[in-house]
Scaffold this active site. Structure first.
Site, PDB file in Angstrom:
ATOM      1  N   HIS A   1       0.866  -1.208   0.000  1.00  0.00           N
ATOM      2  CA  HIS A   1       0.000   0.000   0.000  1.00  0.00           C
ATOM      3  C   HIS A   1       0.889   1.240   0.000  1.00  0.00           C
ATOM      4  CE1 HIS A   1      -3.786   2.197   1.626  1.00  0.00           C
ATOM      5  NE2 HIS A   1      -2.887   3.126   1.300  1.00  0.00           N
TER       6      HIS A   1
ATOM      7  N   HIS B   1      -4.427  -0.408   6.122  1.00  0.00           N
ATOM      8  CA  HIS B   1      -3.863   0.406   7.220  1.00  0.00           C
ATOM      9  C   HIS B   1      -4.727   0.368   8.492  1.00  0.00           C
ATOM     10  CE1 HIS B   1      -6.703   3.142   5.360  1.00  0.00           C
ATOM     11  NE2 HIS B   1      -5.896   3.509   4.396  1.00  0.00           N
TER      12      HIS B   1
ATOM     13  N   HIS C   1       1.394   5.454  -1.755  1.00  0.00           N
ATOM     14  CA  HIS C   1       0.971   6.574  -2.610  1.00  0.00           C
ATOM     15  C   HIS C   1       2.219   7.161  -3.261  1.00  0.00           C
ATOM     16  CE1 HIS C   1      -3.100   6.619  -0.866  1.00  0.00           C
ATOM     17  NE2 HIS C   1      -2.464   6.175   0.206  1.00  0.00           N
TER      18      HIS C   1
ATOM     19  N   LYS D   1      -9.636  -0.283  -5.422  1.00  0.00           N
ATOM     20  CA  LYS D   1      -9.641   0.358  -4.103  1.00  0.00           C
ATOM     21  C   LYS D   1     -10.965   1.066  -3.848  1.00  0.00           C
ATOM     22  CE  LYS D   1      -7.906   2.118  -0.280  1.00  0.00           C
ATOM     23  NZ  LYS D   1      -6.826   3.075  -0.106  1.00  0.00           N
TER      24      LYS D   1
ATOM     25  N   LEU E   1      -4.643   9.461   8.078  1.00  0.00           N
ATOM     26  CA  LEU E   1      -5.901   8.754   8.270  1.00  0.00           C
ATOM     27  C   LEU E   1      -5.708   7.289   7.926  1.00  0.00           C
ATOM     28  CD1 LEU E   1      -8.267  11.483   6.833  1.00  0.00           C
ATOM     29  CD2 LEU E   1      -8.214  10.647   9.201  1.00  0.00           C
TER      30      LEU E   1
ATOM     31  N   HIS F   1     -10.491   1.298   2.220  1.00  0.00           N
ATOM     32  CA  HIS F   1     -10.223   2.278   3.274  1.00  0.00           C
ATOM     33  C   HIS F   1     -11.407   2.176   4.232  1.00  0.00           C
ATOM     34  CE1 HIS F   1      -8.499   6.157   4.844  1.00  0.00           C
ATOM     35  NE2 HIS F   1      -9.664   6.070   5.470  1.00  0.00           N
TER      36      HIS F   1
ATOM     37  N   ASP G   1       1.442   2.670   3.504  1.00  0.00           N
ATOM     38  CA  ASP G   1       0.579   3.842   3.329  1.00  0.00           C
ATOM     39  C   ASP G   1       1.427   5.115   3.371  1.00  0.00           C
ATOM     40  OD1 ASP G   1      -1.686   5.318   2.830  1.00  0.00           O
ATOM     41  OD2 ASP G   1      -2.333   5.379   4.924  1.00  0.00           O
TER      42      ASP G   1
HETATM   43  C1  NCD Z   1      -3.609   9.152   2.058  1.00  0.00           C
HETATM   44  C2  NCD Z   1      -3.192  10.180   1.019  1.00  0.00           C
HETATM   45  O1  NCD Z   1      -2.651  11.242   1.394  1.00  0.00           O
HETATM   46  O2  NCD Z   1      -3.344   9.923  -0.189  1.00  0.00           O
HETATM   47  N1  NCD Z   1      -3.629   9.804   3.335  1.00  0.00           N
HETATM   48  C3  NCD Z   1      -3.505   9.209   4.541  1.00  0.00           C
HETATM   49  O3  NCD Z   1      -3.607   9.908   5.574  1.00  0.00           O
HETATM   50  N2  NCD Z   1      -3.272   7.936   4.668  1.00  0.00           N
HETATM   51  C4  NCD Z   1      -4.902   8.544   1.704  1.00  0.00           C
HETATM   52  C5  NCD Z   1      -5.247   7.337   2.514  1.00  0.00           C
HETATM   53  O4  NCD Z   1      -4.652   6.275   2.347  1.00  0.00           O
HETATM   54  O5  NCD Z   1      -6.116   7.436   3.362  1.00  0.00           O
HETATM   55 ZN    ZN Z   2      -3.351   5.082   1.652  1.00  0.00          ZN
END
Ligand code: NCD
Ligand code: ZN
Length: 345
Positions: free
Chosen positions: A13, A174, A15, A99, A219, A136, A247
């Site tokens: 996971h 997460h 980003h 997702k 989050l 999520h 995450d």
């Molecule tokens: C993530 C993001 O910034 O894309 N933010 C986070 O707090 N984890 C999105 C997500 O996975 O919730």
């Molecule tokens: Zn995420």
């Protein structure tokens, strides 16, 4: 100095963002991870096979020519997705999950699902095609306390999804509570969970006591220490329901330290396996790091485990106070402090 060797790990996971930001994120994730599940919450989100393909190409262009790192792409579930797209995902060799973001739950989730029941027909197709659903798991109801949103999501949605689609493979992403860890541990082998390094290392005191600290705002929000301890127990137990998903979610400083609100997301990709190694070491469970980081994820996703190894050594290094990030900077987790493990091979 103590060293351990483990099968090359994967991050289930992450980003990676887009454009200028990819320079940093792709460099970090490809240092030693074999693969990573790349989240689709760009603006606009990645909702079609063609967009996912183009995003994959933008990532691959930044990899060193001798890199063996492989991005595993995902699509963003909307109420408008067609059955045919799900069938195409199954046939594609580069998209590995879809997702589900409840609309408004987190960063760039405005196009997410407004009512989970509305996507039940799509979940049925995913179950039939055996496509992994990544969730999520937080409700977005403004009347529900932000610390309770994961538990309420389990009670209101996940229990029903598990009952209605017993063969649907679900990754509860997460997880941040004992409630989630128990729910997953007690589910059969179709439900698994990713756990981040920051939910294992920190609790809400790190975020809220003394100064309010933007780098720790993510989050699901960090919970109290009893949840942190429960997550450490689950992650380090060797239970195959749990695996590594950082995450890692970078935001430039202007979005984190802004008068109109702090963007949610913690950056850990600069020191991911090193931070997890610390957690497992402190728990006296280093022997289970390999299952969590390198075995349970590919087994659940039905992909082969990586065939080579990395070496981790108990040797400290200092994390920089910030990194360059596009034309701004990025404050990582543990900025300016030591991390106690190093990847040495
Ligand atoms: C993530 C993001 O910034 O894309 N933010 C986070 O707090 N984890 C999105 C997500 O996975 O919730
Ligand atoms: Zn995420």
């Amino acid at each position: 100095m103590r060293s351990i060797s483990i099968t090359r790990p994967d991050d289930w996971h992450i980003h990676l963002r887009d454009r200028d930001y990819l320079v940093k994120t792709v460099k970090d994730v490809s240092r030693y991870f074999g693969r990573a599940i790349v989240m689709p919450n760009l603006t606009p989100p990645v909702t079609s096979i063609e967009e996912a393909k183009k995003y994959l190409e933008r990532i691959n262009r930044l990899l060193d020519s001798d890199s063996n790192f492989r991005p595993l792409m995902t699509l963003y579930l909307t109420e408008q997705m067609s059955d045919e797209v799900i069938r195409e995902v199954k046939r594609s060799d580069f998209i590995h999950a879809i997702k589900l973001y409840p609309a408004g739950a987190t960063t760039n989730s405005e196009s997410g699902v407004r009512s989970i029941e509305n996507v039940y027909p799509l979940l049925e197709v995913m179950e039939e095609e055996d496509v992994v659903l990544a969730i999520h798991g937080e409700v977005t109801d403004q009347n529900i306390d932000v610390f309770d949103r994961e538990k309420v999501f389990i009670d209101n949605h996940l229990i029903k999804i598990r009952r209605t689609f017993p063969n649907l493979r679900v990754v509860f992403e997460h997880i941040s509570t004992n409630d989630a860890a128990t729910f997953v541990a007690e589910s059969g082998n179709k439900i698994a969970a990713t756990i981040t390094a920051h939910h294992l290392l920190f609790n809400r005191n790190h975020l809220l006591a003394e100064n309010l600290r933007a780098a720790y705002y993510c989050l699901p929000i960090l919970k109290r220490d009893t949840h942190q301890q429960g997550l450490v127990k689950a992650a380090t137990s060797g239970d195959s329901h749990f695996f590594l998903g950082t995450d890692s979610a970078p935001h430039p400083r202007f979005a984190k330290e802004s008068a109109c609100g702090c963007a949610a997301g913690a950056y850990t990709s600069h020191a991911a396996i090193e931070l997890y190694a610390e957690v497992f070491d402190q728990a006296g469970q280093l022997k289970n790091l390999e299952a969590f980081a390198s075995h349970n994820g590919p087994d659940f996703y039905e992909l082969p485990r990586n065939s080579d190894q990395i070496i981790l050594t108990k040797k400290s290094w200092e994390i920089p106070s910030h990194y360059a990030f596009g034309n701004d900077s990025l404050v990582p987790i543990r900025a300016g402090e030591l991390v106690h493990w190093t990847v040495t091979g």
